[in-house]
Design an enzyme around this catalytic site. Structure first.
Site, short mmCIF file in Angstrom:
data_model
loop_
_atom_site.label_atom_id
_atom_site.label_comp_id
_atom_site.label_asym_id
_atom_site.label_seq_id
_atom_site.Cartn_x
_atom_site.Cartn_y
_atom_site.Cartn_z
N PHE A 89 1.18 -29.47 -21.93
CA PHE A 89 1.53 -28.94 -20.62
C PHE A 89 0.74 -29.68 -19.55
O PHE A 89 -0.19 -30.44 -19.85
CB PHE A 89 1.26 -27.43 -20.53
CG PHE A 89 -0.15 -27.01 -20.89
CD1 PHE A 89 -1.06 -26.63 -19.91
CD2 PHE A 89 -0.58 -26.98 -22.22
CE1 PHE A 89 -2.35 -26.23 -20.23
CE2 PHE A 89 -1.86 -26.57 -22.55
CZ PHE A 89 -2.75 -26.20 -21.56
N GLY B 58 -7.34 -20.17 -17.28
CA GLY B 58 -7.83 -21.53 -17.29
C GLY B 58 -6.81 -22.46 -17.92
O GLY B 58 -5.90 -22.03 -18.64
N CYS B 59 -6.96 -23.75 -17.66
CA CYS B 59 -5.98 -24.71 -18.18
C CYS B 59 -6.01 -24.74 -19.72
O CYS B 59 -4.99 -24.52 -20.37
CB CYS B 59 -6.19 -26.09 -17.58
SG CYS B 59 -7.85 -26.76 -17.75
N TYR B 60 -7.18 -25.00 -20.30
CA TYR B 60 -7.25 -25.04 -21.76
C TYR B 60 -6.89 -23.69 -22.39
O TYR B 60 -6.15 -23.65 -23.39
CB TYR B 60 -8.66 -25.44 -22.20
CG TYR B 60 -9.06 -26.86 -21.89
CD1 TYR B 60 -8.33 -27.96 -22.33
CD2 TYR B 60 -10.23 -27.11 -21.16
CE1 TYR B 60 -8.73 -29.26 -22.06
CE2 TYR B 60 -10.63 -28.41 -20.88
CZ TYR B 60 -9.88 -29.48 -21.33
OH TYR B 60 -10.28 -30.76 -21.06
N THR C 67 -4.80 -21.58 -21.49
CA THR C 67 -3.35 -21.39 -21.46
C THR C 67 -2.73 -21.87 -22.76
O THR C 67 -1.87 -21.18 -23.35
CB THR C 67 -2.74 -22.13 -20.26
OG1 THR C 67 -3.22 -21.54 -19.05
CG2 THR C 67 -1.22 -22.09 -20.29
#
Length: 307
Positions: free
Chosen positions: A285, A116-118, A120
């Site tokens: 990011f 997942g984005c968070y 990461t």
């Protein structure tokens, strides 16, 4: 030589479109997507899923589960960009930089779940520090993060760029139930023994993430301070082409963190700030880069090359 066939299932969403753009024009693979009239045709999708070499699923969770279950060809390998399989022990977690073993596991895997984005940012910061014993596994972690509105997918883009964009809330904290779906993923892959508190938010910018974690030095082992935490992260990610650790002096000179600083790249930037017994870990990011499409392409390349 026959080129490997890569099928993107769901190439019209924010992540699917980004992956498609990254793979267009590559000469080492054959890229397959379904024309508009066939996207909702079950037999067309089933055929594409079962005749490709690698399928990339860019679908809602339930649809991703159904797509994965419909693959009967044992030779088809899968990258799932949804959160459907991220904590499934039968799927390999697609964050290669957390360990050398993880990279090798991705390269040989049949099933890879994209992070997942968070998570990461959170896992990227915490995993090396917990593995090294510098942060206790039961530390009461609180994670604050702000993402661009593309993190909501097409609904977010419509909200902020559509005809009613003027009514969009410029900044909004959500996940008020403290039960965000990313929490189990963050806990499992960071190595925390206790559930972290996760406080996500959306801002009125299209893409990019700033994620921060505050630590009290007095709750760490004797001798552990910001410099020790930074040294651990720098050593862990030394030589990585996708994760960079900013020097502490350089970080100290910053007056702010722009979540958009790495937009358009597939990199993750980590920082450590320290003052008066307090440490702040930070990650910046692109939520559509290293946080989604960029990570999927990195995993695809590992699976294609085997290294």
């Amino acid at each position: 030589m026959t080129l490997p066939v890569v099928f993107i299932d769901g190439d019209q969403g924010t992540t699917g479109l980004q992956i498609h753009q990254r793979l267009q024009g590559r000469t080492d693979l054959t890229l397959v997507t379904l024309p508009a009239e066939q996207r909702k045709h079950p037999q067309s999708r089933l055929a594409a899923l079962n005749t490709c070499d690698i399928a990339i699923l860019c679908l809602p969770d339930d649809a991703a589960r159904a797509a994965a279950a419909s693959i009967e060809n044992p030779n088809v390998r899968v990258i799932d960009a949804s959160s459907a399989h991220r904590t499934d022990p039968e799927w390999v977690y697609g964050f290669a930089q957390i360990s050398a073993e993880q990279q090798a596991a991705i390269a040989s895997a049949k099933r890879v779940s994209n992070p997942g984005c968070y998570p990461t940012g959170a896992v990227g910061l915490l995993r090396p520090l917990l593995d090294a014993g510098l942060v206790p596994r039961d530390y009461p972690i609180t994670i604050n993060a702000v993402s661009g509105y593309s993190g909501k997918g097409r609904a977010g883009v419509e909200e902020f760029e559509g005809q009613d964009a003027a009514q969009a809330t410029p900044f909004q904290i959500y996940g008020l139930s403290l039960a965000h779906k990313h929490v189990p993923e963050i806990q499992q892959y960071s190595g925390l023994s206790e559930r972290p508190v996760f406080i996500p938010a959306y801002g009125s910018f299209r893409q990019g993430i700033v994620l921060t974690i505050a630590l009290q030095v007095r709750l760490l082992a004797p001798g552990v301070d910001g410099a020790a935490l930074h040294a651990c992260l720098a050593q862990h990610y030394a030589g990585s082409g996708f994760v960079e650790v900013m020097g502490m002096d350089e970080a100290k000179a910053l007056s702010g963190l722009d979540p958009r600083a790495l937009n358009g790249t597939d990199k993750l930037r980590l920082m450590v700030f320290e003052n008066a017994g307090h440490v702040m870990l930070a990650a910046v990011f692109d939520n559509l880069g290293k946080g989604a499409a960029g990570a999927a392409v990195q995993n695809l390349d590992l699976m294609l090359t085997g290294a």
